[in-house]
Design an enzyme around this catalytic site. Structure first.
Site, PDB file in Angstrom:
ATOM      1  CD  GLN A 167      -3.027   0.537   0.265  1.00 39.70           C
ATOM      2  OE1 GLN A 167      -3.251  -0.335  -0.276  1.00 39.70           O
ATOM      3  NE2 GLN A 167      -3.607   1.673  -0.694  1.00 39.70           N
TER       4      GLN A 167
ATOM      5  CG  HIS B  48      -0.970   2.522  -4.083  1.00 33.73           C
ATOM      6  ND1 HIS B  48      -0.850   2.014  -5.781  1.00 33.73           N
ATOM      7  CD2 HIS B  48      -1.101   0.898  -3.616  1.00 33.73           C
ATOM      8  CE1 HIS B  48      -1.610   1.639  -5.833  1.00 33.73           C
ATOM      9  NE2 HIS B  48      -1.713   0.725  -4.762  1.00 33.73           N
TER      10      HIS B  48
ATOM     11  CD  GLU C 184      -8.700   2.547  -1.808  1.00 40.12           C
ATOM     12  OE1 GLU C 184      -7.223   2.653  -1.171  1.00 40.12           O
ATOM     13  OE2 GLU C 184      -8.530   2.421  -2.869  1.00 40.12           O
ATOM     14  CG  HIS C 185      -8.052  -1.969  -0.274  1.00 41.53           C
ATOM     15  ND1 HIS C 185      -6.493  -1.043  -0.283  1.00 41.53           N
ATOM     16  CD2 HIS C 185      -7.638  -2.120  -1.767  1.00 41.53           C
ATOM     17  CE1 HIS C 185      -6.645  -0.210  -1.657  1.00 41.53           C
ATOM     18  NE2 HIS C 185      -7.800  -1.327  -2.284  1.00 41.53           N
TER      19      HIS C 185
ATOM     20  CG  HIS D 239     -48.975  18.409  -9.682  1.00 38.79           C
ATOM     21  ND1 HIS D 239     -48.500  19.302 -10.117  1.00 38.79           N
ATOM     22  CD2 HIS D 239     -48.657  16.891  -9.996  1.00 38.79           C
ATOM     23  CE1 HIS D 239     -47.159  19.271 -10.388  1.00 38.79           C
ATOM     24  NE2 HIS D 239     -47.193  17.752  -9.740  1.00 38.79           N
TER      25      HIS D 239
END
Lengths: 437, 437
Positions: free
Chosen positions: B259, B262, B327-328, B420
């Site tokens: 991770q 990245h 996220e993960h 309406h």
């Protein structure tokens, strides 16, 4: 006078494109004032909320009175006439029944390589619903936003509704009650959105904000997007009526006017395959318009944005409908199902002359929060999915990792992500060692 | 040194909140320059595209060479080594198989009142996929964006990828080819997003734009949102590993480092219920970090954002995970299914020690485009649903209208929307007339 276009005319395409690209909303840029309001609420919390509520809604309340008490809610909802209560209850039940069918299922399977894959849906923990106040207080909108959230299983649901000069809508409070919401704050505008997104001492923050509002509310939702989830940013409403064959011109005229009476930016479009029908509907609109209490608004919308198109046939009508991607699409034709199959971009389709769009606004069951301004090309109306999120799941056996892991190593290497590859290789090495033991 | 927190410590909560609310992204405000670029592309079309490409990518091409020719694509993809091609093909097949299961079904039913209700899913007509160029050219991202769109049935799929100084990634072109995309433009940045949203003579506009990008691309996507649909605005990536029991510290360390490599803004978090394991993993990270080609990036991420938490038990770990909404989420524990059931806010969950997150980036099948920065509280990873929209359908029989129409009339009246109500009443009147005939 609305524009009238005929597809047989050589200048049709130019006129149609002009209509499609016409801006219906005034472009008031309120971004800077909204950013200042959000910053103020973030910095000063309740103190800012109270000050802004006093300034914009002329309502001077201490923070501990921002929330409606149970007694106030009971007192106000008791004012609702029995018939209105019955109508709202029917609407709530039908909306609930429709949205209950939208609940998606969790899925899990094991593939031949030994990977167990799937996904799981879980509700958002807390959602805030913005409800416009004053004249545009629509209890039906409360149901349309709150019930999908409830069906999805959202634990905490909050309403923010401004009460300008203290004006409260008993029906809005009843709609909240029917949806099981008792956390209701008399706060509106960008300050309400800021409070819902960031929280104050009085209003705990939520994870998702939905509901319509004015330009300030829309800008605030845009600005807090990312911090929280939001639904769509709604533009002015529109209806497209496609008509062919024997039709009651007054019904169609009233459907066009029902859209037009929403606001002067709303748009009503008729596509008829028969010029006589188009004329008859236009005539009926002219006749009925002056009888409406909201004639001024509806008249402005019809004059500025109303459009009548005479098409050669329903194929052509469907093609034009797909370019318009209308929020509401009414198919008053002999075989509405066949035509609906060809109309692929629309928020909601109303099939047949006995399904006026107005029943969809209230009681038919589908949501009336729908994509406007051509966004039905890429987005959908509000649903339970807006209050759920999906978590993907994967579990690999050692064997599955041995089979598909090497490809991951290869791709990680191609992308220059060494640790990615190493994290897989370390496991593969252990499996190989074991394999050779 | 990463932060280490122990839930037994009295100041844990303060430290945890500090970690949660720490900003990981630099707040470069590029909104004004992006707005100018979008306005330029809208005004001058291809001429602006070519000028901006020359300026930002140092690539001077006439408009008719912006698109990769079939020959160029063939020539480039032929350069891909067979093993890479096989790995990418396996990834594409597995991603396709997973996403094919996501296709939702159309639904229709008739309720006791005689209303036929339901909804229908249709694909977006045209989608544009942004692919970052240069060093961060990830063929896996092409698959993860393009395949769900293909599975959804999107007719026209376009890729925009910058080629700075003419640098092309053969693997990106191969991934496009494997996804069935042959409309690929060497245009990047905000100008690519503007072209996809508004169209130029060379690039026809699309309805939906997805894909990652730098700050300019993200700001441009925000600005064109509404005109077209967009996927999420991705923030820096993060992983949370929860570990208990006998675990291989090196495996966990490599997952954290995968991770971290990245980018320097990425975040790796370990929650262990055992202090000895936490120490062992931290030690393994320190040992392995210097061996990485991307040690500088991974080291910065680990130093600035890496976090190790020692929790009392897995219940506590699940609670913390839900506040992080990672996220993960990797669950390296004895019974990962039981723990997964308690972790309700996460983009993707990886169960068991043989499911490293890195296999999910490439080949396990679920999408790797996932909600970052705590947005898993309210949003989901990319799926076929991002390329579909739902149209609601309603058809009332005259009898159904007679039964539920009066409630709509009542609510329209309560909301002050006369037309309406009238549109329903006109039909009810006709039914009553018929009934008394």
């Amino acid at each position: 006078m609305p524009i009238t276009l005929k597809t047989v005319d050589p200048d049709f395409e130019a006129g149609f494109v002009r209509m499609l690209s016409a801006k219906r909303e005034g472009a008031t840029d309120v971004n800077d004032s909204v950013a200042a309001i959000i910053a103020d609420v973030r910095a000063r919390g309740d103190a800012a909320l109270c000050e802004l509520t006093a300034r914009f809604d002329r309502l001077d309340l201490p923070a501990d009175r921002l929330r409606f008490s149970a007694a106030e809610i009971a007192e106000q909802t008791a004012l609702v006439p029995a018939e209105d209560r019955a109508a709202l209850t029917l609407a709530a039940e039908r909306i609930r029944a429709y949205h209950a069918r939208q609940m998606p299922e969790d899925v899990s399977w094991t593939d031949p390589e030994g990977a167990t894959l799937g996904w799981r849906w879980t509700p958002v923990s807390a959602a805030g619903l913005y409800v416009p106040g004053g004249q545009a207080a629509y209890p039906s909108s409360v149901l349309m936003n709150a019930i999908p959230a409830r069906v999805a299983g959202v634990e905490r649901l909050v309403i923010c509704v401004p009460t300008p000069d203290g004006a409260v809508s008993p029906l809005v409070l009843l709609a909240a009650q029917l949806s099981g919401i008792d956390e209701i704050y008399r706060v509106g505008g960008a300050q309400a959105i800021a409070a819902l997104a960031y929280g104050t001492a009085t209003i705990a923050p939520v994870d998702k904000i939905t509901g319509p509002g004015n330009a300030y509310v829309a800008a605030a939702k845009r600005q807090v997007f990312g911090r929280v989830g939001i639904d769509m940013i709604a533009g002015p409403s529109e209806v497209l009526v496609i008509a062919e064959g024997p039709q009651n011109p007054e019904w169609l005229a009233l459907d066009l006017l029902a859209q037009a009476e929403h606001d002067a930016d709303a748009q009503s479009i008729l596509i008829a395959t028969d010029e006589a029908l188009a004329h008859a509907v236009a005539g009926a609109v002219d006749r009925l318009l002056p009888t409406l209490p909201r004639a001024e608004i509806a008249g402005a919308s019809w004059r500025d944005h109303g459009t009548i198109i005479v098409a050669r046939d329903l194929d052509e009508a469907a093609d034009l409908s797909n370019r318009i991607a209308p929020e509401h699409l009414e198919l008053c034709v002999e075989n509405p199902e066949a035509l609906a199959a060809r109309c692929v971009h629309a928020g909601a389709i109303f099939l047949g002359a006995h399904t006026p769009e107005a029943v969809g606004d209230y009681v038919s069951g589908p949501n009336h929060v729908l994509p406007t301004a051509r966004s039905a090309r890429f987005s959908s109306g509000l649903s339970v999915l807006d209050f759920l999120k999906r978590t993907t799941l994967a579990r690999l056996t050692p064997g599955a990792l041995a089979r598909i892991g090497p490809a991951a190593v290869r791709l990680a290497s191609a992308e220059g992500l060494h640790a990615h590859g190493a994290s897989v290789e370390a496991r593969l090495a252990m499996l190989n060692d074991r394999g050779t033991e």
